[in-house]
Design a protein around this motif. Structure first.
Motif, PDB file in Angstrom:
ATOM      1  N   THR A  55      -4.419 -22.123  20.801  1.00 49.90           N
ATOM      2  CA  THR A  55      -3.508 -21.257  19.776  1.00 49.90           C
ATOM      3  C   THR A  55      -4.596 -20.010  19.970  1.00 49.90           C
ATOM      4  O   THR A  55      -6.211 -20.060  20.853  1.00 49.90           O
ATOM      5  N   ILE A  56      -4.289 -18.493  19.840  1.00 47.49           N
ATOM      6  CA  ILE A  56      -5.119 -17.242  19.541  1.00 47.49           C
ATOM      7  C   ILE A  56      -6.313 -17.127  18.442  1.00 47.49           C
ATOM      8  O   ILE A  56      -7.437 -16.735  18.866  1.00 47.49           O
ATOM      9  N   GLU A  57      -5.731 -17.825  17.485  1.00 48.96           N
ATOM     10  CA  GLU A  57      -6.765 -17.927  16.099  1.00 48.96           C
ATOM     11  C   GLU A  57      -7.759 -19.184  17.282  1.00 48.96           C
ATOM     12  O   GLU A  57      -9.082 -18.291  16.503  1.00 48.96           O
ATOM     13  N   ASN A  58      -7.568 -19.950  17.579  1.00 50.20           N
ATOM     14  CA  ASN A  58      -8.844 -21.347  18.141  1.00 50.20           C
ATOM     15  C   ASN A  58      -8.982 -20.257  19.097  1.00 50.20           C
ATOM     16  O   ASN A  58     -10.852 -20.323  19.476  1.00 50.20           O
ATOM     17  N   VAL A  59      -9.354 -20.197  19.603  1.00 51.94           N
ATOM     18  CA  VAL A  59      -9.674 -19.040  20.865  1.00 51.94           C
ATOM     19  C   VAL A  59     -10.521 -17.391  20.002  1.00 51.94           C
ATOM     20  O   VAL A  59     -11.253 -17.545  20.104  1.00 51.94           O
ATOM     21  N   LEU A  60     -10.239 -17.173  19.528  1.00 51.12           N
ATOM     22  CA  LEU A  60     -10.785 -16.101  18.668  1.00 51.12           C
ATOM     23  C   LEU A  60     -12.138 -16.949  17.754  1.00 51.12           C
ATOM     24  O   LEU A  60     -12.711 -16.027  17.422  1.00 51.12           O
ATOM     25  N   LYS A  61     -11.816 -17.891  16.771  1.00 50.23           N
ATOM     26  CA  LYS A  61     -12.201 -18.245  16.047  1.00 50.23           C
ATOM     27  C   LYS A  61     -13.862 -19.064  17.228  1.00 50.23           C
ATOM     28  O   LYS A  61     -15.158 -19.010  17.099  1.00 50.23           O
ATOM     29  N   ASP A  62     -13.394 -19.834  18.530  1.00 52.46           N
ATOM     30  CA  ASP A  62     -14.648 -20.404  19.074  1.00 52.46           C
ATOM     31  C   ASP A  62     -15.302 -18.811  19.768  1.00 52.46           C
ATOM     32  O   ASP A  62     -16.382 -18.896  19.775  1.00 52.46           O
ATOM     33  N   PHE A  63     -14.674 -17.779  19.985  1.00 53.82           N
ATOM     34  CA  PHE A  63     -15.165 -16.481  20.726  1.00 53.82           C
ATOM     35  C   PHE A  63     -16.841 -16.029  19.779  1.00 53.82           C
ATOM     36  O   PHE A  63     -17.570 -15.708  19.093  1.00 53.82           O
ATOM     37  N   ALA A  64     -15.777 -15.892  18.353  1.00 52.25           N
ATOM     38  CA  ALA A  64     -16.421 -15.984  17.053  1.00 52.25           C
ATOM     39  C   ALA A  64     -17.792 -16.723  16.847  1.00 52.25           C
ATOM     40  O   ALA A  64     -18.694 -16.229  16.433  1.00 52.25           O
ATOM     41  N   LYS A  65     -17.616 -17.848  17.414  1.00 46.39           N
ATOM     42  CA  LYS A  65     -18.595 -18.676  17.039  1.00 46.39           C
ATOM     43  C   LYS A  65     -19.307 -18.748  18.181  1.00 46.39           C
ATOM     44  O   LYS A  65     -20.967 -18.880  18.070  1.00 46.39           O
ATOM     45  N   ARG A  66     -19.028 -18.482  19.088  1.00 49.62           N
ATOM     46  CA  ARG A  66     -20.547 -18.134  20.629  1.00 49.62           C
ATOM     47  C   ARG A  66     -21.132 -17.467  20.591  1.00 49.62           C
ATOM     48  O   ARG A  66     -22.532 -16.485  20.893  1.00 49.62           O
ATOM     49  N   THR A  67     -20.317 -15.698  19.509  1.00 52.45           N
ATOM     50  CA  THR A  67     -21.267 -14.939  19.594  1.00 52.45           C
ATOM     51  C   THR A  67     -21.845 -14.444  18.777  1.00 52.45           C
ATOM     52  O   THR A  67     -23.044 -13.763  18.590  1.00 52.45           O
ATOM     53  N   ASP A  68     -21.458 -14.872  17.522  1.00 48.65           N
ATOM     54  CA  ASP A  68     -22.154 -15.383  16.318  1.00 48.65           C
ATOM     55  C   ASP A  68     -22.833 -13.917  15.586  1.00 48.65           C
ATOM     56  O   ASP A  68     -23.831 -13.072  15.160  1.00 48.65           O
ATOM     57  N   ILE A  69     -21.152 -12.281  15.871  1.00 50.76           N
ATOM     58  CA  ILE A  69     -20.894 -11.090  15.195  1.00 50.76           C
ATOM     59  C   ILE A  69     -20.620 -10.977  14.123  1.00 50.76           C
ATOM     60  O   ILE A  69     -19.433 -11.834  14.912  1.00 50.76           O
ATOM     61  N   ALA A  70     -21.207 -10.357  13.062  1.00 57.45           N
ATOM     62  CA  ALA A  70     -20.628 -10.665  12.240  1.00 57.45           C
ATOM     63  C   ALA A  70     -18.875 -10.000  12.343  1.00 57.45           C
ATOM     64  O   ALA A  70     -17.841 -10.636  11.642  1.00 57.45           O
ATOM     65  N   ASP A  71     -19.185  -8.935  12.748  1.00 51.91           N
ATOM     66  CA  ASP A  71     -17.200  -8.080  13.342  1.00 51.91           C
ATOM     67  C   ASP A  71     -16.218  -9.093  13.375  1.00 51.91           C
ATOM     68  O   ASP A  71     -15.248  -8.808  13.386  1.00 51.91           O
ATOM     69  N   ILE A  72     -17.261  -9.827  14.605  1.00 55.02           N
ATOM     70  CA  ILE A  72     -15.798 -10.514  15.151  1.00 55.02           C
ATOM     71  C   ILE A  72     -15.632 -11.474  14.508  1.00 55.02           C
ATOM     72  O   ILE A  72     -14.089 -12.055  14.537  1.00 55.02           O
ATOM     73  N   ALA A  73     -16.340 -12.350  13.919  1.00 56.81           N
ATOM     74  CA  ALA A  73     -16.342 -13.588  13.008  1.00 56.81           C
ATOM     75  C   ALA A  73     -14.844 -13.006  11.640  1.00 56.81           C
ATOM     76  O   ALA A  73     -14.347 -13.886  11.412  1.00 56.81           O
ATOM     77  N   ILE A  74     -15.439 -11.454  10.985  1.00 56.82           N
ATOM     78  CA  ILE A  74     -14.613 -11.313  10.052  1.00 56.82           C
ATOM     79  C   ILE A  74     -12.928 -10.748  11.074  1.00 56.82           C
ATOM     80  O   ILE A  74     -12.145 -11.209  10.468  1.00 56.82           O
ATOM     81  N   PHE A  75     -12.950 -10.454  12.122  1.00 54.98           N
ATOM     82  CA  PHE A  75     -12.031 -10.484  12.215  1.00 54.98           C
ATOM     83  C   PHE A  75     -11.413 -11.451  12.835  1.00 54.98           C
ATOM     84  O   PHE A  75      -9.933 -11.381  12.150  1.00 54.98           O
ATOM     85  N   SER A  76     -11.450 -12.923  13.215  1.00 61.83           N
ATOM     86  CA  SER A  76     -11.867 -13.768  12.967  1.00 61.83           C
ATOM     87  C   SER A  76      -9.917 -14.638  12.432  1.00 61.83           C
ATOM     88  O   SER A  76      -9.271 -15.055  11.901  1.00 61.83           O
ATOM     89  N   GLU A  77     -11.558 -14.679  11.074  1.00 58.39           N
ATOM     90  CA  GLU A  77     -10.915 -15.117   9.681  1.00 58.39           C
ATOM     91  C   GLU A  77      -9.329 -14.439   9.523  1.00 58.39           C
ATOM     92  O   GLU A  77      -8.770 -15.110   8.711  1.00 58.39           O
ATOM     93  N   VAL A  78      -9.857 -12.870   9.274  1.00 63.56           N
ATOM     94  CA  VAL A  78      -8.360 -12.235   8.809  1.00 63.56           C
ATOM     95  C   VAL A  78      -7.301 -12.174   9.386  1.00 63.56           C
ATOM     96  O   VAL A  78      -6.363 -12.147   9.264  1.00 63.56           O
TER      97      VAL A  78
END
Length: 247
Positions: free
Chosen positions: A124-147
């Motif tokens: 799922t795109i949600e899980n893919v984005l969550k993994d991306f956010a976790k690996r990068t540890d960038i706040a903007d990406i993490a916020i986008f993933s959650e939203v």
């Protein structure tokens, strides 16, 4: 694809290059402050700390670059959705758009190619984005993933969410750019101030031979110069922290 953006793996050439730079700096400090071969050799161990410190700077620079590229990727996804693409196809189209803006081996292109491949493997795109956010540890990406995950579950307007998130990230980046521009001159002044102690000592060595002799090759001079060096290093670290502004 980088597994952890908080780590940076040096190539052999990079490690040697940065170690030599740090060792030369340490040896120079040993010569200026102690005028002693043993002190010069011991302080050349600064190369190890220098390698570690440069790694931190390289990690910050890489994450900043990825953040810039991610902003552009959101604009591309938003445009694709406006054109009638499904969210899965929008990610695939974004890869093609990003290749026109960046090199094919750029961070965001490699990451989006990996995400598209994972989506094709029924993740799922949600899980893919969550993994991306976790690996990068960038706040903007993490916020986008959650939203994005919340909007997908509740049936929110993905086009509007992605566009607004892209605009928000863009505004934040512009603010940081303005801050960097404003403090560029101050950073230069700080660097000049950091070099002044060395300049003074070199000046005295060249134009007043023997003036600093009481500070070398005796225990009292060693203690005085060591205290001065510690004070200098403390001031140097403080100036770096003051100039390191997070937005």
């Amino acid at each position: 694809m980088i597994l952890d953006y908080n780590e940076y793996q040096y190539s052999k050439r990079e490690w040697i290059k940065y170690f030599i730079q740090g060792a030369l700096i340490g040896g120079f400090i040993g010569y200026i402050y102690y005028y002693n071969l043993i002190a010069m050799i011991l302080l050349m161990a600064y190369g190890f700390y220098y390698v570690k410190n440069i790694r931190i700077d390289l990690i910050k620079e890489r994450k900043w670059q990825l953040n810039l590229e991610f902003r552009d990727s959101l604009l591309s996804i938003s445009s694709a959705l406006n054109a009638g693409y499904s969210i899965e196809n929008a990610f695939e189209q974004a890869v093609e758009d990003l290749k026109l803006m960046y090199n094919e081996d750029s961070l965001i292109v490699l990451e989006f190619e990996s995400m598209v491949n994972q989506i094709k493997m029924n993740l799922t795109i949600e899980n893919v984005l969550k993994d991306f956010a976790k690996r990068t540890d960038i706040a903007d990406i993490a916020i986008f993933s959650e939203v994005f995950s919340t909007a997908k579950r509740t049936g929110g307007d993905l086009i509007k969410i992605i566009r607004n998130t892209g605009n928000s990230i863009g505004d934040k980046i512009e603010v940081k750019r303005e801050i960097k521009t404003m403090i560029t001159s101050k950073k230069m002044e700080s660097k000049i101030m950091n070099y002044i102690p060395f300049g003074i000592i070199i000046y005295l060595k060249l134009f007043s031979p023997g003036f600093l002799d009481p500070l070398y090759n005796n225990i009292t001079g060693f203690i005085i110069m060591s205290v001065l060096l510690i004070m200098y290093l403390f001031a140097y670290r403080m100036s770096e922290k003051i100039m390191d502004i997070e937005v």
